[in-house]
Design a protein around this motif. Structure first.
Motif, mmCIF file in Angstrom:
data_model
loop_
_atom_site.group_PDB
_atom_site.id
_atom_site.type_symbol
_atom_site.label_atom_id
_atom_site.label_comp_id
_atom_site.label_asym_id
_atom_site.label_seq_id
_atom_site.Cartn_x
_atom_site.Cartn_y
_atom_site.Cartn_z
ATOM 1 N N LYS A 293 0.837 -1.210 0.000
ATOM 2 C CA LYS A 293 0.000 0.000 0.000
ATOM 3 C C LYS A 293 0.865 1.251 0.000
ATOM 4 O O LYS A 293 0.595 2.200 -0.721
ATOM 5 C CB LYS A 293 -0.892 0.016 1.241
ATOM 6 N N ALA A 294 1.912 1.243 0.830
ATOM 7 C CA ALA A 294 2.756 2.429 0.949
ATOM 8 C C ALA A 294 3.417 2.770 -0.381
ATOM 9 O O ALA A 294 3.726 3.927 -0.656
ATOM 10 C CB ALA A 294 3.814 2.217 2.024
ATOM 11 N N LEU A 295 3.613 1.743 -1.235
ATOM 12 C CA LEU A 295 4.211 2.005 -2.550
ATOM 13 C C LEU A 295 3.180 2.517 -3.540
ATOM 14 O O LEU A 295 3.498 2.824 -4.683
ATOM 15 C CB LEU A 295 4.842 0.725 -3.097
ATOM 16 N N GLY A 296 1.908 2.573 -3.123
ATOM 17 C CA GLY A 296 0.867 3.107 -3.997
ATOM 18 C C GLY A 296 0.159 2.053 -4.824
ATOM 19 O O GLY A 296 -0.598 2.389 -5.734
ATOM 20 N N LEU A 297 0.387 0.766 -4.527
ATOM 21 C CA LEU A 297 -0.310 -0.286 -5.278
ATOM 22 C C LEU A 297 -1.795 -0.299 -4.877
ATOM 23 O O LEU A 297 -2.115 -0.191 -3.696
ATOM 24 C CB LEU A 297 0.296 -1.654 -4.961
ATOM 25 N N LEU A 301 -3.730 -4.967 -7.727
ATOM 26 C CA LEU A 301 -2.304 -5.180 -7.970
ATOM 27 C C LEU A 301 -1.648 -5.816 -6.762
ATOM 28 O O LEU A 301 -0.825 -6.729 -6.889
ATOM 29 C CB LEU A 301 -1.618 -3.834 -8.259
ATOM 30 N N LEU A 305 0.124 -9.361 -7.293
ATOM 31 C CA LEU A 305 1.592 -9.328 -7.353
ATOM 32 C C LEU A 305 2.249 -9.717 -6.043
ATOM 33 O O LEU A 305 3.344 -10.277 -6.032
ATOM 34 C CB LEU A 305 2.069 -7.913 -7.732
ATOM 35 N N GLU B 79 -4.348 6.877 -3.038
ATOM 36 C CA GLU B 79 -3.304 6.282 -3.868
ATOM 37 C C GLU B 79 -2.404 7.346 -4.482
ATOM 38 O O GLU B 79 -1.195 7.148 -4.617
ATOM 39 C CB GLU B 79 -3.937 5.389 -4.950
ATOM 40 N N LYS B 83 1.768 7.706 -3.712
ATOM 41 C CA LYS B 83 2.835 7.735 -4.720
ATOM 42 C C LYS B 83 3.921 8.735 -4.342
ATOM 43 O O LYS B 83 5.065 8.582 -4.744
ATOM 44 C CB LYS B 83 2.248 8.182 -6.069
ATOM 45 N N LEU B 106 9.167 -3.006 -8.920
ATOM 46 C CA LEU B 106 7.747 -3.383 -8.962
ATOM 47 C C LEU B 106 6.816 -2.161 -9.032
ATOM 48 O O LEU B 106 6.001 -2.037 -9.946
ATOM 49 C CB LEU B 106 7.414 -4.229 -7.729
ATOM 50 N N ALA B 107 6.962 -1.260 -8.060
ATOM 51 C CA ALA B 107 6.043 -0.123 -8.014
ATOM 52 C C ALA B 107 6.226 0.840 -9.202
ATOM 53 O O ALA B 107 5.251 1.246 -9.813
ATOM 54 C CB ALA B 107 6.176 0.608 -6.690
ATOM 55 N N TRP B 110 4.416 -0.898 -12.177
ATOM 56 C CA TRP B 110 2.967 -1.112 -12.111
ATOM 57 C C TRP B 110 2.203 0.134 -11.706
ATOM 58 O O TRP B 110 1.040 0.280 -12.056
ATOM 59 C CB TRP B 110 2.645 -2.253 -11.141
ATOM 60 N N VAL B 111 2.822 1.029 -10.937
ATOM 61 C CA VAL B 111 2.097 2.223 -10.480
ATOM 62 C C VAL B 111 2.451 3.433 -11.337
ATOM 63 O O VAL B 111 1.586 4.181 -11.768
ATOM 64 C CB VAL B 111 2.393 2.495 -8.996
ATOM 65 N N MET B 159 10.235 5.185 -6.390
ATOM 66 C CA MET B 159 9.008 5.864 -6.806
ATOM 67 C C MET B 159 9.215 7.377 -6.895
ATOM 68 O O MET B 159 8.281 8.121 -7.193
ATOM 69 C CB MET B 159 7.883 5.553 -5.809
#
Lengths: 386, 246
Positions: A293-297, A301, A305, B79, B83, B106-107, B110-111, B159
């Motif tokens: 979540k903290a990475l913004g997924l 996702l 993942l 979200e 980011k 990964l992030a 995908w983000v 990120m």
């Protein structure tokens, strides 16, 4: 030298204490008594003509003889693809390690041995499949593992093959259709088991996720479904699927009896599978979701993942166990009137010509069930280690 | 116009499900490029407080504005804010089924929807920066705690966040590995990153922080520059806290 090692092993493992020595002697006597009885029966008393005469019935049931080439073609496609996948997966290891050599050797011996009771054609077919799988394995390892198309899309190729093969066997489009309800024998058993497994797996994942959902309605529905289905006996569900599905559905919709059976199995297995997968989901530390979540997924996702790959990997043994029992549970379909491997055996035994040949027939189908279940078990070990 | 404060927390109040009042009206503003260290005894709500910034913890009253955007309950809004905020955890929380490089890319893939090649280039650059490029193709389980935490920092930085949050990043490390992580954080601070760190590392706070915040029982007791805070604390609670940890 080798003799010494053997004697040492026997001393160390079988005769290391006086009570172990007694146990060893008693066990040897018991096993040889049982084994010699079995072997004598197999080679003298047993009459294997019942297998030889009905070999087609056991494997493909009443599938039209002039369309048998489709079965052979499907078998060839699956074997070749299986061999290629085997080669690609073990691209960095030795294809012919000790374990694989033992398996290959025992299959070749088996194919020779079974030629005696089952006829030469069965033995040759098995040997042919073995050669096909080995050669495509070598091709897969040597050449195709370097083609990124194959390594990248292997699972997609399998999905396409799945539809291709079912289409090939069922017919339709420009092929002469074969009614699913006319499937019988091992063909029906495999058809039902594979389709049930393929469909119940994603359903089980969805139910497991639903059970953990924050939305109360989805959570309650999932819990209700899982708990009700797990409290019912499978045979009851199979009867209900046969009898009640036509009552619930509008009269124009009359699914085949095989389809109804598949529905019943899927309903049953997905509830159990959901509980297995839930176990895996609970084993994932909370920190994983927080980091994702903290990475913004977003949630989809994060699930696909991060969470599901770990959760499913953690419960592969339980999932495969579920698949194995689903495969064996297909034998219950004989009770609701489908002619699966067990059903066809019963009808063969009902033939006055083969009356009283229970032991031969049931031993044979037990062996077939064992081969498939053990293969699944071996495959699960492979997947776990990767 | 660039907002002067990257983080504004106004009167943030939070109750846990069991009605425990964990945050009792916390106010904090963090300027761009500022490094704020939050200290306090365990259970003071400091971790909970910084976790409200990226909505890992919901709060019931007050307002949080990140980079000019007010944090709401809307998922898209959350979200979008996540980011811009990188976070490093006490337990590293690397993804054990992915290689170090995949963890970092990964992030962004995908983000942020970068291409794989682009993401890998930047990830390798970051891994070089935190000093573990030779571990890029290993799995987290094969790394030491300090290396894992540095991967976690690289993963958050990949990120390209505007803010970095550190939630006790050295608390579960063996003593000899604390330094390598603190060094990484120090060089990050010198590069101008806006950072909020919950930590017990007095040396780090003294040397790197622009301001030190002391929290106790869900409230901010004192905010001061490190020099003032460590040599001449104003509040009685701060004096007591410092006498315990120094």
């Amino acid at each position: 030298m080798l003799e010494n090692i053997g004697i040492n092993w026997i001393k160390k493992n079988l005769f290391n204490t006086w009570y172990n020595s007694i146990l060893t002697i008693i066990s040897v006597i018991f096993i040889s008594w049982l084994g010699s009885g079995l072997l004598t029966w197999i080679f003298t008393t047993a009459d294997w003509t019942v297998l030889k005469d009905n070999i087609k019935l056991f494997f493909v049931g009443t599938y039209p003889v002039k369309l048998l080439w489709r079965i052979y073609l499907s078998l060839a496609i699956i074997t070749i693809l299986g061999g290629i996948s085997w080669g690609i997966i073990s691209s960095k290891t030795n294809l012919f390690n000790k374990q694989n050599l033992i398996i290959i050797f025992s299959i070749s011996i088996t194919s020779i041995i079974i030629s005696l009771p089952l006829g030469r054609q069965t033995g040759i077919t098995l040997l042919g499949l073995l050669i096909t799988i080995i050669s495509s394995g070598i091709i897969g390892q040597k050449y195709l593992s370097k083609v990124s198309f194959f390594t990248k899309w292997l699972s997609l190729i399998w999905v396409i093959t799945f539809f291709l093969v079912t289409g090939l066997i069922e017919g339709g489009l420009f092929l002469e259709p074969v009614k699913i309800d006319n499937f019988s024998g091992l063909l029906l058993t495999l058809f039902i088991a594979i389709i049930s497994i393929v469909i119940c797996f994603p359903l089980g994942i969805l139910l497991a996720l639903g059970r953990q959902s924050k939305l109360p309605i989805i959570r309650w529905l999932s819990i209700g479904y899982i708990e009700i289905i797990r409290a019912l006996p499978l045979i009851g569900i199979l009867f209900m699927a046969q009898v009640m599905l036509p009552l619930i559905l509008p009269p124009e919709v009359r699914p085949d009896r095989v389809i109804r059976a598949i529905c019943g199995l899927i309903i049953f297995a997905s509830a159990y599978l959901a509980e297995n997968i839930r176990g895996g989901l609970q084993a994932i530390p909370k920190g994983q979701t927080e980091a994702a979540k903290a990475l913004g997924l977003n949630t989809p996702l994060m699930l696909t993942l991060i969470i599901l790959p770990q959760a499913i990997k953690a419960v592969i043994p339980a999932i495969v166990g579920q698949f194995i029992s689903l495969f064996k549970d297909t034998s219950l379909l004989a009770i609701v009137g489908l002619i699966d491997l067990l059903g066809i055996s019963q009808s063969i035994l009902a033939n006055p010509k083969f009356i009283g040949k229970y032991a031969e027939v049931y031993l044979f189908i037990a062996l077939i069930y064992w081969i498939f279940c053990y293969t699944m078990s071996l495959a699960s070990k492979k997947v776990e280690n990767n | 116009m660039k907002p002067e404060f990257l983080i504004i927390a106004e009167n943030v109040e939070k109750w846990y499900d069991n009605n425990f009042h964990v945050l009792r009206g916390v106010n904090l503003e963090v300027k761009t490029q500022e490094v704020v260290v939050i200290m306090g005894p365990s259970g003071s709500g400091k971790s909970t407080f910084i976790r409200t910034f990226n909505a890992l913890e919901p709060y019931q009253k007050g307002r949080i504005i990140i980079d000019g955007i007010t944090l709401s309950h809307d998922l898209k809004n959350i979200e979008a804010i996540r980011k811009e905020i990188g976070m490093v955890f006490q337990q590293f929380n690397l993804f054990p089924h992915l290689t170090v490089l995949d963890n970092v890319t990964l992030a962004p893939i995908w983000v942020r929807h970068w291409t794989k090649k682009q993401a890998q280039e930047i990830a390798l650059e970051l891994l070089e920066k935190v000093g573990i490029i030779e571990q890029a193709y290993k799995y987290p389980g094969q790394l030491s705690g300090g290396q894992q935490q540095r991967v976690a920092i690289a993963r958050a930085l990949a990120m390209q966040p505007k803010i970095m949050l550190f939630d006790e990043p050295t608390s579960s490390l063996d003593p000899e590995m604390v330094r390598e992580v603190l060094d990484t954080m120090r060089s990050l601070a010198t590069s101008g990153m806006t950072m909020v760190c919950v930590t017990h590392e007095v040396g780090f706070a003294r040397e790197v922080a622009d301001r030190v915040v002391l929290m106790d029982e869900g409230k901010i007791v004192e905010i001061a520059t490190p020099v003032e805070f460590f040599s001449n604390p104003q509040e009685e609670r701060s004096q007591k806290f410092l006498s315990q940890i120094l």
